[in-house]
Scaffold this motif. Structure first.
Motif, PDB file in Angstrom:
ATOM      1  N   VAL A 176       9.560  13.253   4.180  1.00  0.00           N
ATOM      2  CA  VAL A 176       9.666  12.280   5.261  1.00  0.00           C
ATOM      3  C   VAL A 176       8.471  11.338   5.175  1.00  0.00           C
ATOM      4  O   VAL A 176       7.349  11.763   4.909  1.00  0.00           O
ATOM      5  CB  VAL A 176       9.752  12.973   6.644  1.00  0.00           C
ATOM      6  N   ALA A 177       8.738  10.049   5.374  1.00  0.00           N
ATOM      7  CA  ALA A 177       7.668   9.052   5.384  1.00  0.00           C
ATOM      8  C   ALA A 177       6.885   9.170   6.688  1.00  0.00           C
ATOM      9  O   ALA A 177       7.450   9.477   7.746  1.00  0.00           O
ATOM     10  CB  ALA A 177       8.260   7.653   5.274  1.00  0.00           C
ATOM     11  N   GLN A 178       5.599   8.932   6.617  1.00  0.00           N
ATOM     12  CA  GLN A 178       4.756   9.044   7.809  1.00  0.00           C
ATOM     13  C   GLN A 178       5.285   8.185   8.948  1.00  0.00           C
ATOM     14  O   GLN A 178       5.248   8.593  10.101  1.00  0.00           O
ATOM     15  CB  GLN A 178       3.319   8.656   7.477  1.00  0.00           C
ATOM     16  N   ARG A 179       5.812   7.018   8.644  1.00  0.00           N
ATOM     17  CA  ARG A 179       6.296   6.126   9.706  1.00  0.00           C
ATOM     18  C   ARG A 179       7.481   6.717  10.464  1.00  0.00           C
ATOM     19  O   ARG A 179       7.819   6.258  11.549  1.00  0.00           O
ATOM     20  CB  ARG A 179       6.653   4.758   9.128  1.00  0.00           C
ATOM     21  N   ASN A 180       8.137   7.733   9.896  1.00  0.00           N
ATOM     22  CA  ASN A 180       9.287   8.352  10.552  1.00  0.00           C
ATOM     23  C   ASN A 180       8.940   9.624  11.315  1.00  0.00           C
ATOM     24  O   ASN A 180       9.812  10.274  11.867  1.00  0.00           O
ATOM     25  CB  ASN A 180      10.377   8.665   9.522  1.00  0.00           C
ATOM     26  N   ILE A 181       7.656   9.971  11.359  1.00  0.00           N
ATOM     27  CA  ILE A 181       7.209  11.137  12.113  1.00  0.00           C
ATOM     28  C   ILE A 181       6.782  10.670  13.493  1.00  0.00           C
ATOM     29  O   ILE A 181       6.079   9.677  13.633  1.00  0.00           O
ATOM     30  CB  ILE A 181       6.031  11.834  11.400  1.00  0.00           C
ATOM     31  N   ARG A 182       7.222  11.396  14.499  1.00  0.00           N
ATOM     32  CA  ARG A 182       6.843  11.017  15.861  1.00  0.00           C
ATOM     33  C   ARG A 182       6.583  12.263  16.686  1.00  0.00           C
ATOM     34  O   ARG A 182       7.102  13.333  16.392  1.00  0.00           O
ATOM     35  CB  ARG A 182       7.921  10.165  16.509  1.00  0.00           C
ATOM     36  N   VAL A 183       5.792  12.100  17.708  1.00  0.00           N
ATOM     37  CA  VAL A 183       5.511  13.177  18.644  1.00  0.00           C
ATOM     38  C   VAL A 183       6.566  13.103  19.742  1.00  0.00           C
ATOM     39  O   VAL A 183       6.848  12.027  20.265  1.00  0.00           O
ATOM     40  CB  VAL A 183       4.091  13.016  19.247  1.00  0.00           C
ATOM     41  N   LEU A 184       7.146  14.246  20.056  1.00  0.00           N
ATOM     42  CA  LEU A 184       8.143  14.274  21.118  1.00  0.00           C
ATOM     43  C   LEU A 184       7.476  14.159  22.477  1.00  0.00           C
ATOM     44  O   LEU A 184       6.436  14.769  22.719  1.00  0.00           O
ATOM     45  CB  LEU A 184       8.923  15.584  21.068  1.00  0.00           C
ATOM     46  N   ASP A 185       8.082  13.384  23.378  1.00  0.00           N
ATOM     47  CA  ASP A 185       7.562  13.325  24.739  1.00  0.00           C
ATOM     48  C   ASP A 185       8.000  14.598  25.470  1.00  0.00           C
ATOM     49  O   ASP A 185       8.768  15.407  24.946  1.00  0.00           O
ATOM     50  CB  ASP A 185       7.998  12.051  25.464  1.00  0.00           C
ATOM     51  N   SER A 186       7.516  14.802  26.682  1.00  0.00           N
ATOM     52  CA  SER A 186       7.771  16.065  27.385  1.00  0.00           C
ATOM     53  C   SER A 186       9.259  16.295  27.625  1.00  0.00           C
ATOM     54  O   SER A 186       9.742  17.435  27.538  1.00  0.00           O
ATOM     55  CB  SER A 186       6.996  16.112  28.695  1.00  0.00           C
ATOM     56  N   GLU A 187      10.021  15.258  27.899  1.00  0.00           N
ATOM     57  CA  GLU A 187      11.465  15.411  28.113  1.00  0.00           C
ATOM     58  C   GLU A 187      12.169  15.851  26.825  1.00  0.00           C
ATOM     59  O   GLU A 187      13.017  16.742  26.833  1.00  0.00           O
ATOM     60  CB  GLU A 187      12.067  14.093  28.612  1.00  0.00           C
ATOM     61  N   GLN A 188      11.789  15.243  25.715  1.00  0.00           N
ATOM     62  CA  GLN A 188      12.384  15.619  24.427  1.00  0.00           C
ATOM     63  C   GLN A 188      12.003  17.046  24.055  1.00  0.00           C
ATOM     64  O   GLN A 188      12.828  17.799  23.551  1.00  0.00           O
ATOM     65  CB  GLN A 188      11.923  14.651  23.330  1.00  0.00           C
ATOM     66  N   ARG A 189      10.742  17.416  24.300  1.00  0.00           N
ATOM     67  CA  ARG A 189      10.301  18.782  23.999  1.00  0.00           C
ATOM     68  C   ARG A 189      11.096  19.797  24.797  1.00  0.00           C
ATOM     69  O   ARG A 189      11.516  20.817  24.272  1.00  0.00           O
ATOM     70  CB  ARG A 189       8.806  18.943  24.284  1.00  0.00           C
ATOM     71  N   GLN A 190      11.313  19.507  26.073  1.00  0.00           N
ATOM     72  CA  GLN A 190      12.070  20.427  26.919  1.00  0.00           C
ATOM     73  C   GLN A 190      13.499  20.571  26.408  1.00  0.00           C
ATOM     74  O   GLN A 190      14.043  21.664  26.349  1.00  0.00           O
ATOM     75  CB  GLN A 190      12.080  19.927  28.377  1.00  0.00           C
ATOM     76  N   ARG A 191      14.107  19.473  25.996  1.00  0.00           N
ATOM     77  CA  ARG A 191      15.479  19.481  25.489  1.00  0.00           C
ATOM     78  C   ARG A 191      15.576  20.287  24.187  1.00  0.00           C
ATOM     79  O   ARG A 191      16.552  20.974  23.948  1.00  0.00           O
ATOM     80  CB  ARG A 191      15.946  18.039  25.278  1.00  0.00           C
ATOM     81  N   GLU A 192      14.551  20.220  23.353  1.00  0.00           N
ATOM     82  CA  GLU A 192      14.548  20.884  22.045  1.00  0.00           C
ATOM     83  C   GLU A 192      13.903  22.269  22.076  1.00  0.00           C
ATOM     84  O   GLU A 192      13.840  22.943  21.065  1.00  0.00           O
ATOM     85  CB  GLU A 192      13.805  20.017  21.022  1.00  0.00           C
ATOM     86  N   PRO A 202       0.831  -1.206   0.000  1.00  0.00           N
ATOM     87  CA  PRO A 202       0.000   0.000   0.000  1.00  0.00           C
ATOM     88  C   PRO A 202       0.869   1.261   0.000  1.00  0.00           C
ATOM     89  O   PRO A 202       1.972   1.264   0.540  1.00  0.00           O
ATOM     90  CB  PRO A 202      -0.803  -0.103   1.287  1.00  0.00           C
ATOM     91  N   ALA A 203       0.372   2.292  -0.614  1.00  0.00           N
ATOM     92  CA  ALA A 203       1.124   3.552  -0.689  1.00  0.00           C
ATOM     93  C   ALA A 203       1.284   4.148   0.706  1.00  0.00           C
ATOM     94  O   ALA A 203       0.331   4.230   1.467  1.00  0.00           O
ATOM     95  CB  ALA A 203       0.406   4.528  -1.602  1.00  0.00           C
ATOM     96  N   GLU A 204       2.482   4.543   1.018  1.00  0.00           N
ATOM     97  CA  GLU A 204       2.748   5.180   2.303  1.00  0.00           C
ATOM     98  C   GLU A 204       2.783   6.686   2.100  1.00  0.00           C
ATOM     99  O   GLU A 204       3.418   7.174   1.168  1.00  0.00           O
ATOM    100  CB  GLU A 204       4.096   4.715   2.854  1.00  0.00           C
ATOM    101  N   PRO A 205       2.117   7.449   2.970  1.00  0.00           N
ATOM    102  CA  PRO A 205       2.148   8.901   2.829  1.00  0.00           C
ATOM    103  C   PRO A 205       3.550   9.458   3.080  1.00  0.00           C
ATOM    104  O   PRO A 205       4.258   9.009   3.976  1.00  0.00           O
ATOM    105  CB  PRO A 205       1.189   9.396   3.900  1.00  0.00           C
ATOM    106  N   PHE A 206       3.914  10.435   2.279  1.00  0.00           N
ATOM    107  CA  PHE A 206       5.153  11.182   2.468  1.00  0.00           C
ATOM    108  C   PHE A 206       4.785  12.645   2.594  1.00  0.00           C
ATOM    109  O   PHE A 206       3.833  13.114   1.988  1.00  0.00           O
ATOM    110  CB  PHE A 206       6.104  11.000   1.274  1.00  0.00           C
ATOM    111  N   TYR A 207       5.549  13.376   3.394  1.00  0.00           N
ATOM    112  CA  TYR A 207       5.267  14.779   3.653  1.00  0.00           C
ATOM    113  C   TYR A 207       6.464  15.638   3.289  1.00  0.00           C
ATOM    114  O   TYR A 207       7.604  15.287   3.593  1.00  0.00           O
ATOM    115  CB  TYR A 207       4.921  14.986   5.133  1.00  0.00           C
ATOM    116  N   ASN A 208       6.195  16.776   2.670  1.00  0.00           N
ATOM    117  CA  ASN A 208       7.221  17.761   2.378  1.00  0.00           C
ATOM    118  C   ASN A 208       7.531  18.486   3.683  1.00  0.00           C
ATOM    119  O   ASN A 208       6.622  18.966   4.350  1.00  0.00           O
ATOM    120  CB  ASN A 208       6.702  18.744   1.324  1.00  0.00           C
ATOM    121  N   VAL A 209       8.793  18.561   4.050  1.00  0.00           N
ATOM    122  CA  VAL A 209       9.201  19.150   5.322  1.00  0.00           C
ATOM    123  C   VAL A 209      10.020  20.412   5.068  1.00  0.00           C
ATOM    124  O   VAL A 209      10.912  20.418   4.219  1.00  0.00           O
ATOM    125  CB  VAL A 209      10.043  18.134   6.134  1.00  0.00           C
ATOM    126  N   LEU A 210       9.699  21.467   5.800  1.00  0.00           N
ATOM    127  CA  LEU A 210      10.491  22.689   5.719  1.00  0.00           C
ATOM    128  C   LEU A 210      11.676  22.535   6.674  1.00  0.00           C
ATOM    129  O   LEU A 210      11.536  22.666   7.881  1.00  0.00           O
ATOM    130  CB  LEU A 210       9.658  23.909   6.100  1.00  0.00           C
TER     131      LEU A 210
END
Length: 82
Positions: free
Chosen positions: A26-42, A4-12
């Motif tokens: 980026v392929a959809q499978r490589n997109i992730r939500v950062l947890d609170s610790e990662q968000r704080q670090r970034e 099946p076709a996997e969604p890809f997204y144009n990233v700025l």
């Protein structure tokens, strides 16, 4: 019949990371939500905003850590907004 076709997204991508201005996808499978610790670090990176020549093309302004879509983006993708 292939996979099946996997969604890809144009990233700025920030121009500081890709000064050549190349487009990136980026392929959809490589997109992730950062947890609170990662968000704080970034946080500093997010607060500074993305430097990309196309940012103003797709977004009207930055609100904290989020970008508001431009009127053009809302017209192009009406199903993505409430």
């Amino acid at each position: 019949a292939g996979a099946p076709a996997e969604p890809f997204y144009n990233v700025l991508v920030d121009d500081r990371d890709r000064p050549d201005g190349a487009r990136t996808y980026v392929a959809q499978r490589n997109i992730r939500v950062l947890d609170s610790e990662q968000r704080q670090r970034e946080l500093g990176v997010f607060e500074a905003g993305v430097r990309n020549v196309d940012t103003e093309r797709y977004f009207s302004r930055k609100h904290g850590l989020h970008y508001a879509p431009s009127a053009r983006t809302r017209r192009l993708f009406p199903d993505d907004f409430d």
